[in-house]
Design a protein around this motif. Structure first.
Motif, PDB file in Angstrom:
ATOM      1  N   GLY A  39       9.949 -23.534  36.269  1.00  0.00           N
ATOM      2  CA  GLY A  39      10.816 -23.012  37.337  1.00  0.00           C
ATOM      3  C   GLY A  39      12.111 -22.463  36.766  1.00  0.00           C
ATOM      4  N   LEU A  40      12.686 -23.191  35.834  1.00  0.00           N
ATOM      5  CA  LEU A  40      13.900 -22.722  35.172  1.00  0.00           C
ATOM      6  C   LEU A  40      13.636 -21.452  34.393  1.00  0.00           C
ATOM      7  CD1 LEU A  40      16.874 -23.255  34.445  1.00  0.00           C
ATOM      8  CD2 LEU A  40      16.080 -24.713  32.541  1.00  0.00           C
ATOM      9  N   PHE A  41      12.416 -21.403  33.772  1.00  0.00           N
ATOM     10  CA  PHE A  41      12.062 -20.189  33.003  1.00  0.00           C
ATOM     11  C   PHE A  41      11.973 -18.986  33.935  1.00  0.00           C
ATOM     12  CE2 PHE A  41       8.780 -17.243  31.579  1.00  0.00           C
ATOM     13  CZ  PHE A  41       9.332 -16.845  30.364  1.00  0.00           C
ATOM     14  N   MET A  42      11.452 -19.179  35.147  1.00  0.00           N
ATOM     15  CA  MET A  42      11.337 -18.064  36.086  1.00  0.00           C
ATOM     16  C   MET A  42      12.721 -17.591  36.492  1.00  0.00           C
ATOM     17  SD  MET A  42       8.203 -17.355  36.357  1.00  0.00           S
ATOM     18  CE  MET A  42       8.347 -16.233  37.748  1.00  0.00           C
ATOM     19  N   ASP A  43      13.661 -18.444  36.600  1.00  0.00           N
ATOM     20  CA  ASP A  43      15.022 -18.015  36.940  1.00  0.00           C
ATOM     21  C   ASP A  43      15.607 -17.191  35.821  1.00  0.00           C
ATOM     22  OD1 ASP A  43      14.792 -19.372  39.300  1.00  0.00           O
ATOM     23  OD2 ASP A  43      15.752 -21.223  38.547  1.00  0.00           O
ATOM     24  N   LYS A  44      15.407 -17.655  34.600  1.00  0.00           N
ATOM     25  CA  LYS A  44      15.918 -16.882  33.454  1.00  0.00           C
ATOM     26  C   LYS A  44      15.236 -15.534  33.386  1.00  0.00           C
ATOM     27  CE  LYS A  44      17.555 -20.460  30.301  1.00  0.00           C
ATOM     28  NZ  LYS A  44      18.883 -19.830  30.090  1.00  0.00           N
ATOM     29  N   LEU A  45      13.933 -15.490  33.659  1.00  0.00           N
ATOM     30  CA  LEU A  45      13.201 -14.212  33.610  1.00  0.00           C
ATOM     31  C   LEU A  45      13.734 -13.259  34.659  1.00  0.00           C
ATOM     32  CD1 LEU A  45      10.860 -12.586  32.429  1.00  0.00           C
ATOM     33  CD2 LEU A  45       9.333 -13.647  34.120  1.00  0.00           C
ATOM     34  N   GLU A  46      14.056 -13.741  35.871  1.00  0.00           N
ATOM     35  CA  GLU A  46      14.602 -12.881  36.925  1.00  0.00           C
ATOM     36  C   GLU A  46      15.959 -12.347  36.498  1.00  0.00           C
ATOM     37  OE1 GLU A  46      13.440 -11.793  39.713  1.00  0.00           O
ATOM     38  OE2 GLU A  46      11.478 -12.796  39.550  1.00  0.00           O
ATOM     39  N   GLY A  47      16.730 -13.179  35.847  1.00  0.00           N
ATOM     40  CA  GLY A  47      18.039 -12.728  35.396  1.00  0.00           C
ATOM     41  C   GLY A  47      17.913 -11.664  34.341  1.00  0.00           C
ATOM     42  N   ARG A  48      16.988 -11.836  33.418  1.00  0.00           N
ATOM     43  CA  ARG A  48      16.801 -10.838  32.354  1.00  0.00           C
ATOM     44  C   ARG A  48      16.330  -9.518  32.952  1.00  0.00           C
ATOM     45  NH1 ARG A  48      16.139 -11.395  26.866  1.00  0.00           N
ATOM     46  NH2 ARG A  48      17.328 -13.283  27.235  1.00  0.00           N
ATOM     47  N   ILE A  49      15.471  -9.565  33.958  1.00  0.00           N
ATOM     48  CA  ILE A  49      14.985  -8.328  34.601  1.00  0.00           C
ATOM     49  C   ILE A  49      16.154  -7.609  35.265  1.00  0.00           C
ATOM     50  CG2 ILE A  49      13.563  -7.488  36.517  1.00  0.00           C
ATOM     51  CD1 ILE A  49      11.569  -9.735  35.821  1.00  0.00           C
ATOM     52  N   ARG A  50      17.052  -8.335  35.914  1.00  0.00           N
ATOM     53  CA  ARG A  50      18.176  -7.673  36.570  1.00  0.00           C
ATOM     54  C   ARG A  50      19.078  -6.996  35.547  1.00  0.00           C
ATOM     55  NH1 ARG A  50      17.852 -12.370  39.811  1.00  0.00           N
ATOM     56  NH2 ARG A  50      19.447 -13.383  38.529  1.00  0.00           N
ATOM     57  N   ASN A  51      19.263  -7.624  34.392  1.00  0.00           N
ATOM     58  CA  ASN A  51      20.086  -7.017  33.343  1.00  0.00           C
ATOM     59  C   ASN A  51      19.496  -5.698  32.880  1.00  0.00           C
ATOM     60  OD1 ASN A  51      21.939  -9.101  33.408  1.00  0.00           O
ATOM     61  ND2 ASN A  51      20.884 -10.296  31.800  1.00  0.00           N
ATOM     62  N   HIS A  52      18.204  -5.684  32.679  1.00  0.00           N
ATOM     63  CA  HIS A  52      17.532  -4.442  32.228  1.00  0.00           C
ATOM     64  C   HIS A  52      17.604  -3.367  33.285  1.00  0.00           C
ATOM     65  CE1 HIS A  52      15.963  -5.615  28.337  1.00  0.00           C
ATOM     66  NE2 HIS A  52      15.472  -6.779  28.835  1.00  0.00           N
ATOM     67  N   ASP A  53      17.496  -3.717  34.533  1.00  0.00           N
ATOM     68  CA  ASP A  53      17.597  -2.710  35.605  1.00  0.00           C
ATOM     69  C   ASP A  53      18.987  -2.081  35.606  1.00  0.00           C
ATOM     70  OD1 ASP A  53      15.009  -3.129  36.405  1.00  0.00           O
ATOM     71  OD2 ASP A  53      15.521  -4.543  38.036  1.00  0.00           O
ATOM     72  N   ARG A  54      19.985  -2.861  35.366  1.00  0.00           N
ATOM     73  CA  ARG A  54      21.351  -2.309  35.343  1.00  0.00           C
ATOM     74  C   ARG A  54      21.508  -1.346  34.173  1.00  0.00           C
ATOM     75  NH1 ARG A  54      22.746  -7.628  37.032  1.00  0.00           N
ATOM     76  NH2 ARG A  54      23.135  -8.263  34.877  1.00  0.00           N
ATOM     77  N   GLU A  55      20.909  -1.671  33.041  1.00  0.00           N
ATOM     78  CA  GLU A  55      21.018  -0.782  31.880  1.00  0.00           C
ATOM     79  C   GLU A  55      20.313   0.538  32.137  1.00  0.00           C
ATOM     80  OE1 GLU A  55      19.479  -2.862  28.572  1.00  0.00           O
ATOM     81  OE2 GLU A  55      21.142  -4.324  28.468  1.00  0.00           O
ATOM     82  N   LYS A  58      22.473   2.700  34.369  1.00  0.00           N
ATOM     83  CA  LYS A  58      23.608   3.291  33.647  1.00  0.00           C
ATOM     84  C   LYS A  58      23.181   4.520  32.855  1.00  0.00           C
ATOM     85  CE  LYS A  58      26.245  -1.025  33.060  1.00  0.00           C
ATOM     86  NZ  LYS A  58      26.757  -1.996  32.079  1.00  0.00           N
ATOM     87  N   MET A  59      21.996   4.440  32.210  1.00  0.00           N
ATOM     88  CA  MET A  59      21.515   5.554  31.384  1.00  0.00           C
ATOM     89  C   MET A  59      21.208   6.763  32.251  1.00  0.00           C
ATOM     90  SD  MET A  59      18.352   5.578  28.693  1.00  0.00           S
ATOM     91  CE  MET A  59      19.207   4.373  27.690  1.00  0.00           C
TER      92      MET A  59
END
Length: 803
Positions: A39-55, A58-59
């Motif tokens: 469950g904690l891993f899924m939260d981290k994965l969602e956070g990483r996906i949001r970071n990539h979407d922001r990048e 920006k591009m």
């Protein structure tokens, strides 16, 4: 602490997911689910996906302005392009309007110059076209007149000489196209004529073959002295010169004949001295025309292949015999005529054409025909049971073989097959002669032939080699010793030899081979056919003693005639009988066997007659005293034997003596058996004395010598056992018997103690009510005691002998 480690692990897994191919993230994801913090891993994965979407966002924002500027510039260029297009269209329109007059003048000038060139070319080429048209017109006339050879030559000239000069014109193209059509038409017409020719020779091949075989028969008749040599020119007419039918002139001219195919109309000329040549019946011009046309057309190989293929098909049809061919000779003749006709045509084509067929092709067809012909003949001839038809067939096959041999074909296999057929012919002859012999034997009266005059005697002696100086001295009428079947059988044997000789003629065999074949066949006739017929005649139920005696006499004379048959065979084959390898006749063994069988039948018949008389015996075995003479049945039996042996006077002495001795032995044995029968429970002395009278009557018959040749009292020895037994009982000489038993000089040497005991037992009175010695009542008791004593002594003697 545990949460820090889990966070570090999740971070590592996320990096692996970002850097690893999607096909290989299975184990990574498996490690997440195997742990407890997914469950904690899924939260981290969602956070990483949001970071990539922001990048990514920006591009895109960074490059958006440049894309908008490029589109704006492209819209500006489109307007300028529309202006340029309008200017180009306008310039082209003005240019076209200005050049119309110049183009019109140039077209008029070009057309004028073209007309001038055409007029000059037409004037120049018409002089070349007229010969082409004239030649084409002549070609059309030749085609209408069906003059195909000149038409083909004109066609060649037109194609190779005239048309090339005018090849630019459309009518020449049409002509060139028609050349192919005309060639095909000429080729098809020639092929149609060839097909008609092939159909015609197929239908009339029997007529051709019949003529060729007639020529061969005529040649054999005129030159029989050379029948065993190879006939190199047999049945051949002088061949046509090649130039008459197949040669064409150097310029490709056609043969003289242009008639349709077919068999020439030739009347039946059997009554004339000379027959037309078999090839003269056929008009071969369609073959030569077609061969020439296909050669000119460059398709000779095609024509040769077609011709050979069609002739192969016809060969297979010719070689198929009718299912009922074996019934008549005409069926075989028709079969042979078709085959001969086929190969006469092929032989003529072989020698009058340049390679249409070659020797290898013809020989291959002949090998096929030979194998199928031999197979058909073997099959159909096996159904034949008439020797005359087989002989006629053999002569027809020989003529067939000689005819084809005259055309150069190898026919050795046909003659080999004839040798095989000769075996079948021999079997058919044997079957026929078996019926003839049986008919002769059935119709014979088995009595000596009476002759009343010299002519009759000479006629019979002319048929059968018989010489008897003593008989010739006797006056007429007189009788020959043999019956009618002897000369008839002898004549039939000679007829059989003639029949065998007829088949052996014209088979190209040496005299020695013919002699050997005839002798072997005659041996089979004598040792198998005649022997079986004689055995059948001897063993028939209604054959009596007189007939058997006559059969013995007849076979004796037939046996003596065998050396005359050998001389007869030698005379007709010109081979001396004393040649080292000459086969000898085995007829003597046949007649000896038949005579031996007849002798055995005589012995058997005599014994059967004796048994029939003995069945009439009616003894009173308890009679008090004997009669005054022999029994009636025995007197009749002796009378029968006397009359029977009187018939044996013509038999060889040994046969008559053996028959007489055999009859006496059988009579003696049967009488003893009659005396010792189990049904005979008591025997009186009176009955025994009556029995003794009958035996004495038999001895008187033997002593009288019914058959000459016996020395002294030899025939009496047949009754010696019975005589000694009866003497022992009638004389009651038991003391001598018992004292001397076993000594070579014993008076009762032939009396068996078992026999004596059995008869003595029958003389005892076991009931003491009916004593067989009733006439000696005073001595009854003594006699019974004496019998008991003798019985006891005999039993002791038997026991001693057995031990």
């Amino acid at each position: 602490m545990a949460s820090v480690e889990a966070a570090a692990e999740h971070e590592r897994i996320l990096r692996e997911i970002e850097s690893t191919d999607t096909n290989c993230i299975g184990p990574t994801l498996r490690s997440v689910y195997d742990g407890q913090e997914h469950g904690l891993f899924m939260d981290k994965l969602e956070g990483r996906i949001r970071n990539h979407d922001r990048e990514i966002e920006k591009m895109c924002n960074h490059h958006f302005q440049g894309f908008v500027d490029s589109i704006t510039e492209l819209l500006k260029v489109r307007g300028e392009a529309q202006k340029l297009k309008s200017q180009v269209i306008d310039t082209n329109r003005r240019l076209q309007e200005d050049g119309k007059e110049i183009l019109s003048s140039m077209d008029e000038l070009r057309q004028c110059r073209l007309q001038q060139c055409n007029i000059a070319a037409t004037i120049d080429k018409l002089s070349h076209c007229l010969p082409v048209l004239e030649m084409y017109s002549r070609l059309q006339e030749q085609m209408k007149a069906r003059r195909y050879y000149p038409a083909l030559r004109t066609l060649e000239q037109l194609e190779h000489t005239c048309l090339p000069r005018a090849s630019h014109y459309r009518f020449c193209t049409i002509m060139a196209e028609n050349i192919l059509v005309l060639r095909t038409q000429i080729r098809d017409i020639a092929m149609s004529d060839l097909k008609d020719f092939l159909e015609s020779i197929r239908k009339h091949s029997d007529k051709i073959g019949e003529t060729a075989m007639k020529q061969a028969q005529l040649q054999r008749t005129l030159d029989s002295a050379l029948s065993h040599q190879q006939r190199t020119g047999l049945s051949r007419r002088p061949r046509k010169e090649a130039g008459q039918s197949t040669e064409v002139n150097g310029q490709g001219g056609s043969p003289v004949s242009e008639q349709d195919s077919g068999i020439l109309d030739v009347e039946d000329e059997e009554e004339e001295e000379e027959l037309p040549g078999a090839q003269d019946l056929v008009d071969f011009s369609p073959v030569y025309r077609c061969l020439h046309i296909y050669t000119v057309l460059g398709a000779r190989d095609t024509f040769e292949s077609y011709y050979r293929k069609q002739r192969r098909k016809q060969a297979r049809l010719v070689l198929q015999p009718h299912s009922n061919m074996h019934e008549t000779l005409d069926g075989y003749r028709m079969f042979f005529n078709h085959i001969v006709g086929f190969f006469v045509v092929e032989d003529h084509v072989l020698h009058t054409t340049r390679g249409l067929v070659n020797r290898a092709y013809v020989e291959e067809l002949w090998e096929l025909a030979l194998s199928k012909t031999i197979a058909a003949l073997r099959t159909h001839s096996s159904y034949c049971t008439d020797p005359d038809l087989v002989l006629d067939l053999k002569n027809l096959i020989v003529l067939f073989a000689d005819t084809l041999q005259g055309y150069g074909f190898l026919v050795n296999q046909l003659f080999d097959m004839l040798l095989e057929m000769r075996e079948q012919y021999g079997e058919i002859l044997l079957k026929k002669w078996s019926g003839t012999f049986r008919q002769i034997l059935d119709q014979d009266n088995y009595s000596p032939i009476p002759v009343s005059m010299e002519e009759e005697y000479r006629c019979i002696v002319g048929q059968f080699p018989f010489q008897d100086p003593e008989l010739e001295k006797l006056p007429y009428p007189k009788k020959l010793p043999f019956s009618a079947f002897v000369p008839k059988v002898y004549v039939q044997v000679k007829e059989f030899i003639y029949a065998c000789l007829k088949f052996s003629e014209d088979l190209h065999l040496s005299s020695t081979e013919i002699d050997d074949m005839i002798r072997k066949s005659t041996n089979l006739l004598l040792t198998r056919t005649l022997s079986n017929c004689l055995q059948y005649a001897i063993k028939k139920k209604n054959v009596g003693l007189a007939e058997l005696v006559q059969i013995i006499i007849n076979t004796t004379h037939l046996e003596q005639s065998c050396h005359f048959l050998e001389g007869f065979i030698s005379n007709i084959t010109n081979i001396p009988p004393d040649t080292i390898n000459a086969t000898k006749l085995y007829g003597m063994a046949t007649f000896k066997d038949a005579r031996h069988t007849a002798e055995e039948e005589i012995y058997t018949n005599l014994n059967q007659k004796i048994d029939q008389f003995l069945q009439l015996a009616d003894y009173d075995w308890i009679a008090p005293q004997a009669g005054s003479q022999a029994s009636d049945y025995l007197s009749d039996l002796i009378a029968f034997l006397c009359s029977t042996f009187a018939v044996f006077t013509n038999l060889p002495g040994k046969v008559a003596q053996t028959a007489c001795m055999s009859a006496c032995k059988h009579l003696s044995t049967s009488l003893l058996q009659l005396l010792l029968e189990a049904d005979v429970r008591q025997v009186s002395m009176g009955a025994l004395q009556q029995f003794n009278l009958d035996v004495k009557e038999c001895e008187r018959f033997a002593r009288a010598g019914p058959v000459p040749g016996f020395q002294g009292d030899t025939l009496l020895l047949a009754f010696i056992d019975l005589r000694q037994l009866l003497d022992l009982f009638t004389q009651w000489d038991w003391s001598t018997y018992l004292a001397d038993y076993g000594r070579p000089t014993c008076k009762y040497l032939r009396v068996n103690p078992h026999t004596a005991l059995a008869l003595l037992e029958k003389m005892k009175d076991t009931s003491r009510k009916n004593n067989v010695f009733a006439q000696f009542r005073k001595n009854e008791r003594d006699k019974q005691k004496l019998i008991d004593t003798v019985v006891k002594q005999l039993r002791n003697l038997i026991s001693t002998q057995q031990s």
